[in-house]
Structure formats: C-alpha cells, structure tokens
Design a protein around this motif. Sequence first.
Motif, PDB file in Angstrom:
ATOM      1  N   LYS A 153      75.155  -1.115  57.640  1.00 48.05           N
ATOM      2  CA  LYS A 153      75.841  -0.959  58.921  1.00 48.05           C
ATOM      3  C   LYS A 153      76.834  -2.075  59.218  1.00 48.05           C
ATOM      4  O   LYS A 153      77.928  -1.812  59.716  1.00 48.05           O
ATOM      5  CB  LYS A 153      74.812  -0.885  60.044  1.00 48.05           C
ATOM      6  N   TYR A 154      76.451  -3.319  58.927  1.00 49.28           N
ATOM      7  CA  TYR A 154      77.239  -4.468  59.381  1.00 49.28           C
ATOM      8  C   TYR A 154      78.083  -5.054  58.261  1.00 49.28           C
ATOM      9  O   TYR A 154      77.634  -5.169  57.118  1.00 49.28           O
ATOM     10  CB  TYR A 154      76.323  -5.552  59.955  1.00 49.28           C
ATOM     11  N   GLU A 155      79.300  -5.432  58.615  1.00 47.09           N
ATOM     12  CA  GLU A 155      80.235  -6.019  57.662  1.00 47.09           C
ATOM     13  C   GLU A 155      80.587  -7.436  58.099  1.00 47.09           C
ATOM     14  O   GLU A 155      80.762  -7.703  59.279  1.00 47.09           O
ATOM     15  CB  GLU A 155      81.507  -5.168  57.576  1.00 47.09           C
ATOM     16  N   THR A 156      80.683  -8.330  57.141  1.00 45.06           N
ATOM     17  CA  THR A 156      81.037  -9.732  57.334  1.00 45.06           C
ATOM     18  C   THR A 156      79.899 -10.543  57.963  1.00 45.06           C
ATOM     19  O   THR A 156      79.595 -11.644  57.519  1.00 45.06           O
ATOM     20  CB  THR A 156      82.313  -9.897  58.192  1.00 45.06           C
ATOM     21  N   ILE A 157      79.250 -10.001  58.987  1.00 43.11           N
ATOM     22  CA  ILE A 157      78.218 -10.753  59.689  1.00 43.11           C
ATOM     23  C   ILE A 157      76.816 -10.446  59.188  1.00 43.11           C
ATOM     24  O   ILE A 157      75.836 -10.998  59.699  1.00 43.11           O
ATOM     25  CB  ILE A 157      78.269 -10.475  61.203  1.00 43.11           C
ATOM     26  N   ALA A 158      76.672  -9.605  58.170  1.00 48.24           N
ATOM     27  CA  ALA A 158      75.352  -9.099  57.790  1.00 48.24           C
ATOM     28  C   ALA A 158      74.392 -10.225  57.411  1.00 48.24           C
ATOM     29  O   ALA A 158      73.273 -10.306  57.923  1.00 48.24           O
ATOM     30  CB  ALA A 158      75.475  -8.095  56.648  1.00 48.24           C
ATOM     31  N   TYR A 159      74.818 -11.115  56.514  1.00 52.39           N
ATOM     32  CA  TYR A 159      73.882 -12.154  56.070  1.00 52.39           C
ATOM     33  C   TYR A 159      73.599 -13.155  57.176  1.00 52.39           C
ATOM     34  O   TYR A 159      72.484 -13.665  57.300  1.00 52.39           O
ATOM     35  CB  TYR A 159      74.389 -12.863  54.820  1.00 52.39           C
ATOM     36  N   SER A 160      74.606 -13.439  58.006  1.00 53.39           N
ATOM     37  CA  SER A 160      74.348 -14.348  59.123  1.00 53.39           C
ATOM     38  C   SER A 160      73.347 -13.738  60.099  1.00 53.39           C
ATOM     39  O   SER A 160      72.545 -14.456  60.708  1.00 53.39           O
ATOM     40  CB  SER A 160      75.652 -14.706  59.839  1.00 53.39           C
ATOM     41  N   LEU A 161      73.364 -12.419  60.264  1.00 54.15           N
ATOM     42  CA  LEU A 161      72.354 -11.762  61.092  1.00 54.15           C
ATOM     43  C   LEU A 161      70.960 -11.943  60.503  1.00 54.15           C
ATOM     44  O   LEU A 161      69.990 -12.205  61.235  1.00 54.15           O
ATOM     45  CB  LEU A 161      72.654 -10.268  61.221  1.00 54.15           C
ATOM     46  N   VAL A 162      70.854 -11.813  59.192  1.00 54.52           N
ATOM     47  CA  VAL A 162      69.556 -12.019  58.543  1.00 54.52           C
ATOM     48  C   VAL A 162      69.019 -13.404  58.878  1.00 54.52           C
ATOM     49  O   VAL A 162      67.841 -13.572  59.236  1.00 54.52           O
ATOM     50  CB  VAL A 162      69.685 -11.831  57.017  1.00 54.52           C
ATOM     51  N   LEU A 163      69.867 -14.433  58.774  1.00 52.91           N
ATOM     52  CA  LEU A 163      69.412 -15.794  59.039  1.00 52.91           C
ATOM     53  C   LEU A 163      69.037 -15.983  60.510  1.00 52.91           C
ATOM     54  O   LEU A 163      68.086 -16.712  60.817  1.00 52.91           O
ATOM     55  CB  LEU A 163      70.492 -16.791  58.632  1.00 52.91           C
ATOM     56  N   LYS A 164      69.769 -15.344  61.411  1.00 54.28           N
ATOM     57  CA  LYS A 164      69.378 -15.401  62.829  1.00 54.28           C
ATOM     58  C   LYS A 164      67.995 -14.787  63.022  1.00 54.28           C
ATOM     59  O   LYS A 164      67.158 -15.309  63.769  1.00 54.28           O
ATOM     60  CB  LYS A 164      70.403 -14.666  63.688  1.00 54.28           C
ATOM     61  N   HIS A 165      67.755 -13.666  62.357  1.00 53.47           N
ATOM     62  CA  HIS A 165      66.457 -13.011  62.483  1.00 53.47           C
ATOM     63  C   HIS A 165      65.338 -13.877  61.909  1.00 53.47           C
ATOM     64  O   HIS A 165      64.225 -13.912  62.452  1.00 53.47           O
ATOM     65  CB  HIS A 165      66.483 -11.652  61.779  1.00 53.47           C
ATOM     66  N   VAL A 166      65.610 -14.561  60.811  1.00 57.81           N
ATOM     67  CA  VAL A 166      64.614 -15.486  60.246  1.00 57.81           C
ATOM     68  C   VAL A 166      64.276 -16.561  61.273  1.00 57.81           C
ATOM     69  O   VAL A 166      63.108 -16.924  61.467  1.00 57.81           O
ATOM     70  CB  VAL A 166      65.132 -16.124  58.946  1.00 57.81           C
ATOM     71  N   GLY A 167      65.289 -17.062  61.984  1.00 59.99           N
ATOM     72  CA  GLY A 167      65.043 -18.090  62.988  1.00 59.99           C
ATOM     73  C   GLY A 167      64.146 -17.612  64.113  1.00 59.99           C
ATOM     74  O   GLY A 167      63.212 -18.322  64.525  1.00 59.99           O
ATOM     75  N   VAL A 168      64.422 -16.412  64.635  1.00 64.60           N
ATOM     76  CA  VAL A 168      63.582 -15.934  65.738  1.00 64.60           C
ATOM     77  C   VAL A 168      62.178 -15.586  65.250  1.00 64.60           C
ATOM     78  O   VAL A 168      61.198 -15.743  65.993  1.00 64.60           O
ATOM     79  CB  VAL A 168      64.230 -14.744  66.482  1.00 64.60           C
ATOM     80  N   LEU A 169      62.053 -15.150  63.988  1.00 63.77           N
ATOM     81  CA  LEU A 169      60.715 -14.899  63.455  1.00 63.77           C
ATOM     82  C   LEU A 169      59.962 -16.212  63.274  1.00 63.77           C
ATOM     83  O   LEU A 169      58.767 -16.301  63.575  1.00 63.77           O
ATOM     84  CB  LEU A 169      60.803 -14.144  62.124  1.00 63.77           C
ATOM     85  N   TYR A 170      60.637 -17.243  62.786  1.00 63.77           N
ATOM     86  CA  TYR A 170      60.006 -18.568  62.681  1.00 63.77           C
ATOM     87  C   TYR A 170      59.430 -18.982  64.034  1.00 63.77           C
ATOM     88  O   TYR A 170      58.279 -19.401  64.140  1.00 63.77           O
ATOM     89  CB  TYR A 170      61.049 -19.606  62.249  1.00 63.77           C
TER      90      TYR A 170
END
Length: 454
Positions: free
Chosen positions: A389-406
């Motif tokens: 779904k997401y372009e350009t921001i996809a991997y940065s979204l993954v890292l944001k999600h890792v942060g909130v899961l942490y």
Amino acid sequence: MTQTKVRLRRDAELAESDGSLRVSAPVGAFGLRDLPPGTVAALGALAAGDMTEAGLTAAVVEGDGEAGLLRWNMLLRRLARGGLLEYSVDGARLRPVGSGPLEPAAAPAPDTRVKLSRFAVATAEGGALVVRSPRHASVVELAPATAGILGALAGWTTPAELAEALPGLPVDQLLRYFDAAGLLTRTSEDEDQSHAQWTPRDLWQHAHSRGPRVTGRYGGTYPLGPDFGPLPAAPAAFDGPRIQLVPPDMELAAKSDPTLTETLERRRSVREHDPASPITVAQLGELLYRSMRRRDGFTAPDGQELVDRPYPSGGSIHELEVYPLVVSCQGIEPGLWHYDTAGHALERVAEPGPATQVLVRRARASALLEADPQVLLVVTARFGRVMWKYETIAYSLVLKHVGVLYQTLYLVGTAMNLAVCGLGGGDAGDFAAASGLDYLTEGSVGELVLGSKR
C-alpha cells in the motif's frame, strides 16, 4: 555541438477540456485558456517527446507568427517553475520526480573544483543509470556511453580536466544537470557538523520518509496493487507443536495494575533475571495477550485485511509478528516459537541449535547480560503488508510501529513486574538462518530480552 532538448515530464498529461488545455502531474496541475494555435501545437509536441528549441520555435512561428514567441517563452518558464519539464542531451537526461522548479544550472567555470556528492546514489533503471540526491526533487539519467562521468567525479576535479579525460562527452551539459539535481559539491561535505553527522543511508531514509516534495509518489499509492494482491492479515501457520495459551483475566489486571503514571515512572530497562525462578508460560502469555493479540479484524474497501491490536499501526495493517526465543521459561521447551496473535497460541518454529544460539549470544552481548536471557522476543515485519500500500514511507512506518510495540511491551511488562530490556540492533540474517524465513519477505526489525526480576 550537442543540442539540448526539452519535453513535458513523463508523468505529466496534456488534456483538452471545454476549449482549454490542462497540464497535470502528480505534483499539481494548471489550466491554460485562450491559447493561439502555434502555442497549442508546441505544447502538443512537448507532450509527445523531446523537442529542440528550434523545433518549438518553428511550431510557434508557423501558427502564431514571431509575435507569439514572447508569450511562448513566458509559458515555457512557467512550466519550468512548476517542475513540469525535463531536459536532455545525447546520453543524459535531467528529470523531475518531485515538486518544485527545475531548470539546468549554469555550467561551473572551467577551473572550479567539483566532486560528486557523497550522498549521491545511482541505480540501474530501464537501461540507464539514474543518479539521485536525497534532498532534491530531480534525477539525472545516464546512458552507458556517458556513465563514465560518475567515476571521473569520484575525486576532486575541474570541468577542464573532465573535458580532457572524457573526450566526446558533453561535459558542460552533464555538469549543469548534475548541479541542478544537487549531485555536485564544491566544498567538503564533512567540514560542518550538520553534514558530517549524516551517513548517506540515514539521510536518504530521513529525506524520503519525511519529504513528499522530493519523491513525487508518497504515502498510500498502492505501488504493488496493479501486480500483486495484499497479503493476508495472519501468516501461514508453522508445522511444529502448538501450545494453546490461557487468556488472562483482564478485569483483574485492570484492578490490580498500577496507574499509568506509576507504570511510566517505574519503567526501566532491566537486564538481570532471576535464575532461581524463571518467567512462566502464563506470564509470557499474558504479556503477549495484553500487547500483541488480535482484538478484531475487518476488510478495507481496497481488499486488504486489517487488524485491531492493543498498540496503534498505520492503516491498521499490523505487519509485526513476535517470535519468543525461549532459553528458560517454566512450562515451555527451549527453542524458537511464533506467537499466533489471532489464536493466542505459540507455534514451534525451530529446535535449539547453533543458529538460535547465535541470536541468544548476540542479544546477551548487546544487553550486557551476565547470563543468557530467559526469553528473547524477536520482532519481525511481514514487509509486503506495508509495501503493498505505502510508497517511500513503508520502511519508516515499520520502524515507527516497532517503537510503539517496544513501549507497549515495556509498560505491560513493568505493570506485571517483569524484566524487559529493548535492544538497539540485531542481525536479520541470523534470524533468517534460525527461522528459515525469507530475508526479504519477513525479517527481524527489533529485539527485546525478557525475564523474571530478581
């Protein structure tokens, strides 16, 4: 002498509507009314392909006379200021990909010292080398015959030296394109801290995840939609043994937990575990249930299965999975397990062995533990869930999600009086070897060590 050509950017469209022309591109659009026939013909030629200045002038003069040239040149500047034009010479092209004005810069003086920016990146696309700078909204495409200029610009040089070293190449035009795309530097990029502190990969990640201006396509563009379907919300089950976990009593937890403020104030990274009383399967299950479980699911209008979990996720995609690597946990055999978020169960992925021991050893060293952690929680991402779904921001979204899961795991673990410590890095290759999962399909993106408190 090599002629410069110009055309409308390749992702722009020229359309007629209600007697006027409209130029549209991903970066914007504007309408053009009451155009004389020569100007209309010249615009049509720009939309069809590369045109020389002489060819455009001839089209305008034929339809509008020489008096139409002034209006045409003003329109051409307007298109350039809107970032709607691309320029080419034999073997090279200056092309906008984002928004903002774009016109070739003046060529550097023959004795000016220049060098390729250390942030420049070249990729092979469509038979050409495409060279980009992370902070600029344009690229330079080089044909094989002109690609040698990249090597020549690896060290300090001058236009005069380049012309001598690369006979037959349009050096001045190439340098104009490189300058306009932010690919040249005239001073060392390590002399001031603002530049020296960035590695190329970090600046690229920052600029392109935070700068729709430099990319053109940004956010929920569905880049894989035309060719692939969305991944299901849950991964395929593993074949190993399965442990059904018991859901905790959430009403009791709500009554017995400390307040949010108390939990935040007590939160610490705890690196010591109690070897005499390891964490239990009930505690591990409660932590995962309260942090990771699938609370609900639904299908979006685009056909993608979406999920609700206790922590937030962009687009409700929830691409993260957790793999507990058990060393010492009461009620669970050691080995690598996967948490089934929908069924609240653990699935056996791999027996203990050399590959899992590498993960344990690295986590122990990273957390500065005196002994092996009781449990290593490996967080993975099913990348296709986000990148469909997401372009350009996809991997940065993954890292944001890792942060909130942490943070979620930290707070729930603190409320449960467990020892939790997030790690700053890990090796996705090591996890691929231990799990057997494809590195590019589902890879580790975070790790936490978990255990009982002393």
